[in-house]
Design an enzyme around this catalytic site. Sequence first.
Site, PDB file in Angstrom:
ATOM      1  N   ASP A 183       0.061  36.142  -9.136  1.00 38.49           N
ATOM      2  CA  ASP A 183      -0.918  35.661  -8.158  1.00 38.49           C
ATOM      3  C   ASP A 183      -1.253  36.782  -7.162  1.00 38.49           C
ATOM      4  O   ASP A 183      -0.367  37.299  -6.478  1.00 38.49           O
ATOM      5  CB  ASP A 183      -0.318  34.452  -7.425  1.00 38.49           C
ATOM      6  CG  ASP A 183      -1.312  33.827  -6.479  1.00 38.49           C
ATOM      7  OD1 ASP A 183      -1.689  32.674  -6.709  1.00 38.49           O
ATOM      8  OD2 ASP A 183      -1.731  34.506  -5.505  1.00 38.49           O
ATOM      9  N   GLY A 184      -2.524  37.097  -7.071  1.00 36.15           N
ATOM     10  CA  GLY A 184      -2.950  38.233  -6.246  1.00 36.15           C
ATOM     11  C   GLY A 184      -2.893  37.955  -4.754  1.00 36.15           C
ATOM     12  O   GLY A 184      -2.626  38.876  -3.968  1.00 36.15           O
ATOM     13  N   GLU A 205      -3.456  40.232 -11.820  1.00 38.76           N
ATOM     14  CA  GLU A 205      -4.241  39.325 -12.668  1.00 38.76           C
ATOM     15  C   GLU A 205      -3.310  38.204 -13.124  1.00 38.76           C
ATOM     16  O   GLU A 205      -2.227  38.466 -13.654  1.00 38.76           O
ATOM     17  CB  GLU A 205      -4.847  40.095 -13.850  1.00 38.76           C
ATOM     18  CG  GLU A 205      -5.557  39.240 -14.876  1.00 38.76           C
ATOM     19  CD  GLU A 205      -6.654  38.324 -14.326  1.00 38.76           C
ATOM     20  OE1 GLU A 205      -7.565  38.806 -13.642  1.00 38.76           O
ATOM     21  OE2 GLU A 205      -6.578  37.092 -14.598  1.00 38.76           O
ATOM     22  N   ASP A 209     -11.491  39.188  -5.057  1.00 41.00           N
ATOM     23  CA  ASP A 209     -12.658  38.793  -5.854  1.00 41.00           C
ATOM     24  C   ASP A 209     -12.310  37.621  -6.774  1.00 41.00           C
ATOM     25  O   ASP A 209     -12.270  37.760  -7.993  1.00 41.00           O
ATOM     26  CB  ASP A 209     -13.116  40.017  -6.671  1.00 41.00           C
ATOM     27  CG  ASP A 209     -14.294  39.706  -7.571  1.00 41.00           C
ATOM     28  OD1 ASP A 209     -15.051  38.761  -7.270  1.00 41.00           O
ATOM     29  OD2 ASP A 209     -14.453  40.422  -8.579  1.00 41.00           O
TER      30      ASP A 209
HETATM   31  N1  SAM Z   1     -12.530  41.809  -9.857  1.00 40.02           N
HETATM   32  C1  SAM Z   1     -13.028  41.798 -11.215  1.00 40.02           C
HETATM   33  C2  SAM Z   1     -14.149  42.780 -11.341  1.00 40.02           C
HETATM   34  O1  SAM Z   1     -14.838  43.041 -10.357  1.00 40.02           O
HETATM   35  O2  SAM Z   1     -14.328  43.328 -12.426  1.00 40.02           O
HETATM   36  C3  SAM Z   1     -13.467  40.415 -11.632  1.00 40.02           C
HETATM   37  C4  SAM Z   1     -12.489  39.340 -11.329  1.00 40.02           C
HETATM   38  S1  SAM Z   1     -12.948  37.737 -11.856  1.00 40.02           S
HETATM   39  C5  SAM Z   1     -14.228  37.307 -10.758  1.00 40.02           C
HETATM   40  C6  SAM Z   1     -11.598  36.786 -11.239  1.00 40.02           C
HETATM   41  C7  SAM Z   1     -10.296  37.016 -11.990  1.00 40.02           C
HETATM   42  O3  SAM Z   1      -9.231  36.486 -11.207  1.00 40.02           O
HETATM   43  C8  SAM Z   1     -10.204  36.324 -13.327  1.00 40.02           C
HETATM   44  O4  SAM Z   1      -9.877  37.281 -14.302  1.00 40.02           O
HETATM   45  C9  SAM Z   1      -9.079  35.297 -13.178  1.00 40.02           C
HETATM   46  O5  SAM Z   1      -8.292  35.165 -14.337  1.00 40.02           O
HETATM   47  C10 SAM Z   1      -8.264  35.931 -12.080  1.00 40.02           C
HETATM   48  N2  SAM Z   1      -7.470  35.005 -11.240  1.00 40.02           N
HETATM   49  C11 SAM Z   1      -7.702  33.712 -10.925  1.00 40.02           C
HETATM   50  N3  SAM Z   1      -6.804  33.269 -10.023  1.00 40.02           N
HETATM   51  C12 SAM Z   1      -5.980  34.325  -9.744  1.00 40.02           C
HETATM   52  C13 SAM Z   1      -4.894  34.533  -8.844  1.00 40.02           C
HETATM   53  N4  SAM Z   1      -4.443  33.546  -8.058  1.00 40.02           N
HETATM   54  N5  SAM Z   1      -4.319  35.757  -8.805  1.00 40.02           N
HETATM   55  C14 SAM Z   1      -4.764  36.753  -9.603  1.00 40.02           C
HETATM   56  N6  SAM Z   1      -5.794  36.632 -10.468  1.00 40.02           N
HETATM   57  C15 SAM Z   1      -6.407  35.437 -10.525  1.00 40.02           C
END
Ligand code: SAM
Length: 282
Positions: A146-147, A122, A167
């Site tokens: 960064d994921g 996250e 996601d």
């Molecule tokens: N997967 C979660 C669920 O199903 O409960 C929901 C995730 S939400 C759609 C997207 C998340 O990705 C947000 O919390 C955002 O802060 C995070 N995010 C955005 N860019 C990112 C990145 N490059 N790497 C990791 N997390 C990121």
Amino acid sequence: MLSYQHAYHAGNFADVHKHLTLFAVIDHLLRKRSSVTYMDTHAGRGLYPLAAEETAKLQEYREGVARLWQARERLGDDLLLGDWLTALGRMQSRAGGLDHYPGSPWWLSQRLREQDRLMLFELHPGEHGHLAQQALPDNVQRIHGDGLQGLVKRLPVPSPRLCVLVDPSYERKEEYAEVAEAVCQAMRKARHAVVLVWYPLLPAGRHRELLEGLRDGGVRKIWRSELHLREPQQGERGMIGSGMLVINAPWGLDERLEAAVAKILPLLGETSRHRGDWWVGE
Ligand code: SAM
């Protein structure tokens, strides 16, 4: 800049579509004893109290998970939906009530066996802070970063099997191509990986860039599931449906999901429809 917070949307129809697909994939993986590494590249907070200020503001869960919850006795005839709703029920603070919606970290961590591992990425400091406070099993690693980069960097994994959920929030339109690029790189390092990718269906059809990127990167054997809520109104720009891709989908997953989604469609509105197919790169 990151501004998206999933708490505003927790439990909506897209979450149901995404997490039901994830649940079904995990079911298939658990049929064998060999260990699985799970990676959740965009984890969010993990657990969403429905009364929290953000979630209560839009109450999107009312047109998503709450509709299934109300119909749970009838839906329980379907084994997948029945098991999913039972798991959801275990997260509630009182029997029969619906007061929390679990995010992907919860759906994944609750089904971890001793031999499995889960990595949660996250990037948002506030969202990571919420995630860090949660009581999760010892074989869960929370990574503030960064994921997409984290996924590619950590491959290959030592376990014989790998399952990845991608996601993103797609706040930037470049994210469709970035996701395709990272998934293609990951598939080159771990050909056997089961990878789930969620995307929004928007009137602008931006997800085509994601699909084309995967096709051009040589990714094959993709099960595509698209849940369309309605046709877009003139000038509308918001989400009109939810899409899921499952790369290396386990055998039989398509039929189980088709059957389950057919049961929930009538609950999501008269105009809702589902398209499930093996995407071959048209
Ligand atoms: N997967 C979660 C669920 O199903 O409960 C929901 C995730 S939400 C759609 C997207 C998340 O990705 C947000 O919390 C955002 O802060 C995070 N995010 C955005 N860019 C990112 C990145 N490059 N790497 C990791 N997390 C990121």
